[in-house]
Each structure stands twice: as structure tokens, then as C-alpha cells.
Design a protein around this motif. Structure first.
Motif: not given
Length: 405
Positions: A31-42, A126-136, A155-156
Motif C-alpha cells: 500500500x505504501x508503494x501504491x499510494x506513493x506512486x499516486x501521490x508523488x506528483x504532489x 487492486x492493491x489498496x482494495x485487496x491488501x486491506x481486505x486480506x490483512x485480517x 497510506x500514511x
């Protein structure tokens, strides 16, 4: 033949082993890589726009593309998976992120940049949705809520480490080097997911005390109320946060390295907010989300009133980080408490709504910045955040104490 690590992770016991927590750690990195990839343009908005020869508003709109695509991918993927091994799907999604970052690295104009953001949106949703559902599912049942908190902390952590480090790399070597680094990191994570996670097929429902019957529709009142609040709040946040760099440059007069440090402070406070909110939301999800909405609203008001002062802007960034840093995990626990019988589907729906809100927020922010300026942006997003808070106060929510067992 399964590796010893994989077998150890797959066993559900009253205690969670070190190898099971290591598997959760891998999901956090994903999730770290997924969100960093999305937010890096900021963090690299100004040099990226300059390098591509496009306006800053167009560069910021690349977040809109990623958000819209991931908003479709996140809820759609769980419905298409059937009994496919979620571990393999996650690894493939990481390679999709690798491809998207590689395309961003070689982009020579807005067309190829837009294509790269489409690819990133598919992988991220795909990563965000599945990772949070799989964790538990990877830990003992009593640690399920904590595992979700750790996974969503990616994410944080993207704000704590990903965006600031990407900003530093972009300042030193150019924005292309920052995107290239993410591609290399993604290959390593994809390989680790395949080796260390157990096979994960169609999940059994997670039982939560007082949960609704499985026959209830997914869009039940508490789910709808949570989605309305999250959409309004995330739109308000991303419309303003996408343009935090020009905001700090133009209004507070801060230099690039100072802004990178402030983004690091924002992310550090966000990480603290993530774990504090995760612990609180496991017991009182509605109250926790409402308190976070108060914090985000107050941050936007303070920036609108006192953002011209470097000191005031710096202090407000810390408050903003705490409040927004806790939102993703608190709202995730709101959703699983509201629909415990449909964890994978509700997580996908939540991730889709969240990312659609990112897209809308980035788009609205770009329109306001280009046509009305930064001050209008801040006051408009303040109004949206206040509307989110009011909707949460009067709308339905999940019952307290519904954390996964």
C-alpha cells in the motif's frame, strides 16, 4: 511445495507469529508503494510540469486520472476474482504499478503521462482494495483490526517517507529519477509477496459482534452514510493538498527543501494519527471519523486565515497530518463494522469511493487554482469539509464496538 514461512503465515491461532506479522508488513509496503506512486506528483509538481512543458494544473490533473481509474478497479476486481489466489493477484498488481511508474519516468508530454496514470490506477485500485481486505486473514482473529491498521498505515507512510523522499530525489536528480526508483522498489515487493504470503482464495465472512445478516444488501444505511462523509472529506482534502507545494511557495514564501521537510512532518504526524485512529475506531468508528473531520476542517480554516505566515502554516500542516492520517484506517473500520459479512466487497467499494474522491478533489482543485486562485481553493474546501462533518453528525453510522474479532 510451500515454503516454511508461507505455512506459518497461513495458520490461524490465538497468537500471531512473527512470520504472520511479517506478511502484514509486506502488505503495508504494497500500500505504501501504491499510494506513493499516486501521490508523488504532489511533491514534484513544479519540476515535473516544467520538464514536460505543461501547466502545473495539468500536471496536478494526472492525480485525477489515477483516481478515476482506481475508483473503477477497486470495487470491480473483487467481483471478478472468484476463487483466484489473491497472493498472485497482488503480485501482478504490483508489476502493473511498476509499468505505470516506468511510463511516468519516460513520459515526454501529457499524453504519455496520462497513459502512465491509467496504468497506475489499475494497479493501485487492486492493491489498496485487496491488501486491506486480506490483512485480517493473515493474523489471529483478535489482531484483525490491528493488522488492518498496519496495512492501511502504508497510506500514511507514503506521506511520511514516500512523497518526501521522492521530493528530495526529484529536487536532486529530477522527477524521472523519482518515478524510476518506485519501479525498482515495486519489482522487489512483487517477488516478496509471491514468496512469503500464503495462498489466499475466496474469503469466509469475518464475524463481528452484532453484525448484520448476510442477506442484507451491501449499500445499507451505515455504509451509505460513511461513503457520503468520506467522499466529501476526501474531495476537500485532495483539492487543497494536491496544490500544497505552490500554496507554501507562494503564500508562505518557503523554499523547495523547506517544503520537503514540512511534507515529512505532515507524514510523520499522519502516521501517528493512523495508529491512534485505528485503535479508537476499532471501538468507536463513527466518533473517531467525526473527530478527524473536525481536525481537517480546522486545518483548512487555519491555512485560509494564517497561511501567509511560515510558522502558522508549519503548525497547521502538523494538525492536518494527524487528522487526515487517521482517516483512511478509521473509515475502513467504519465500513467493515457496517458490513462485516461482505468484507472484501465493502473494502473494494470503499477504496473505489476513496480514489474517486481523490480524482474529483484533484480536478476541482485544478479548476479553482487556475481560475480563482489559492485563497478561493482553501475557502471552498473548508465548506466541503464542514459539509462532510455535518453529514456525519446527522447521518447513520455503524454501532460502536464492532471491530473484527
Amino acid at each position: 511445495m510451500s515454503s516454511p514461512s508461507r505455512i506459518a503465515v497461513a495458520v490461524r491461532q490465538d497468537r500471531t507469529s512473527a512470520s504472520q506479522w511479517a506478511a502484514v508488513g509486506l502488505l503495508t509496503l504494497a500500500t505504501f508503494l501504491a499510494v506513493t506512486s499516486e501521490m508523488l506528483p504532489v511533491g514534484v509538481l513544479t519540476p515535473m510540469a516544467t520538464g514536460l512543458g505543461i501547466p502545473a494544473g495539468n500536471a496536478g490533473a494526472s492525480l485525477t486520472i489515477t483516481g478515476l481509474v482506481s475508483a473503477v478497479a477497486a470495487p470491480l476486481v473483487p467481483r471478478l476474482l472468484g476463487d483466484l489466489d489473491r497472493r498472485k493477484v497482488l503480485a501482478l498488481a504490483m508489476l502493473v504499478l511498476v509499468l505505470g511508474n516506468a511510463l511516468s519516468c519516460i513520459a515526454n508530454g501529457f499524453a504519455l503521462l496520462a497513459m502512465s496514470r491509467v496504468v497506475l490506477g489499475i494497479g493501485m485500485g487492486t492493491v489498496w482494495g485487496l491488501a486491506a481486505a486480506i490483512a485480517g486473514r493473515l493474523v489471529a482473529p483478535r489482531h484483525a483490526a490491528l493488522a488492518v491498521s498496519f496495512t492501511v498505515s502504508g497510506v500514511a507512510s507514503a506521506s511520511v517517507l514516500g512523497v518526501p523522499l521522492g521530493t528530495l530525489i526529484g529536487n536532486s536528480f529530477g522527477s524521472r529519477a523519482a518515478f524510476g526508483s518506485l519501479s525498482a522498489f515495486g519489482v522487489l515487493i512483487a517477488a516478496a509477496l509471491l514468496f512469503f504470503l500464503p495462498p489466499l482464495h475466496r474469503p469466509q465472512p469475518i464475524k463481528i459482534a452484532g453484525s448484520a445478516a448476510p442477506s442484507l444488501p451491501l449499500l445499507r444505511p451505515a455504509v451509505i452514510g460513511g461513503l457520503i462523509l468520506v467522499v466529501l472529506l476526501v474531495v476537500a482534502h485532495f483539492a487543497s493538498y494536491t496544490y500544497v507545494r505552490p500554496m507554501l511557495e507562494q503564500r508562505a514564501g518557503l523554499a523547495a527543501d523547506q517544503i520537503a521537510l514540512l511534507l515529512l512532518i505532515y507524514g510523520a504526524f499522519g502516521l501517528l494519527g493512523n495508529f491512534a485512529a485505528g485503535a479508537a475506531a476499532a471501538r468507536r468508528p463513527r466518533l473517531t471519523v467525526l473527530l478527524l473531520a473536525v481536525g481537517i476542517t480546522a486545518s483548512l480554516v487555519l491555512l485560509a486565515l494564517f497561511g501567509g505566515s511560515a510558522l502558522a502554516a508549519s503548525l497547521t500542516i502538523g494538525l492536518w497530518g494527524v487528522a487526515y492520517g487517521g482517516l483512511s484506517v478509521a473509515a475502513q473500520l467504519w465500513m467493515t463494522a457496517a458490513a462485516p459479512d461482505r468484507v472484501e466487497h465493502i473494502t473494494g467499494l470503499y477504496a473505489g469511493a476513496f480514489n474517486a474522491s481523490i480524482a474529483i478533489g484533484a480536478f476541482v482543485g485544478g479548476l479553482l487554482v487556475e481560475n480563482s486562485g489559492l485563497s478561493a481553493l482553501l475557502w471552498t474546501t473548508t465548506a466541503l469539509a464542514l459539509a462532510a462533518l455535518l453529514s456525519g453528525l446527522v447521518g447513520p453510522g455503524p454501532k460502536s464496538g464492532n471491530a473484527p474479532d
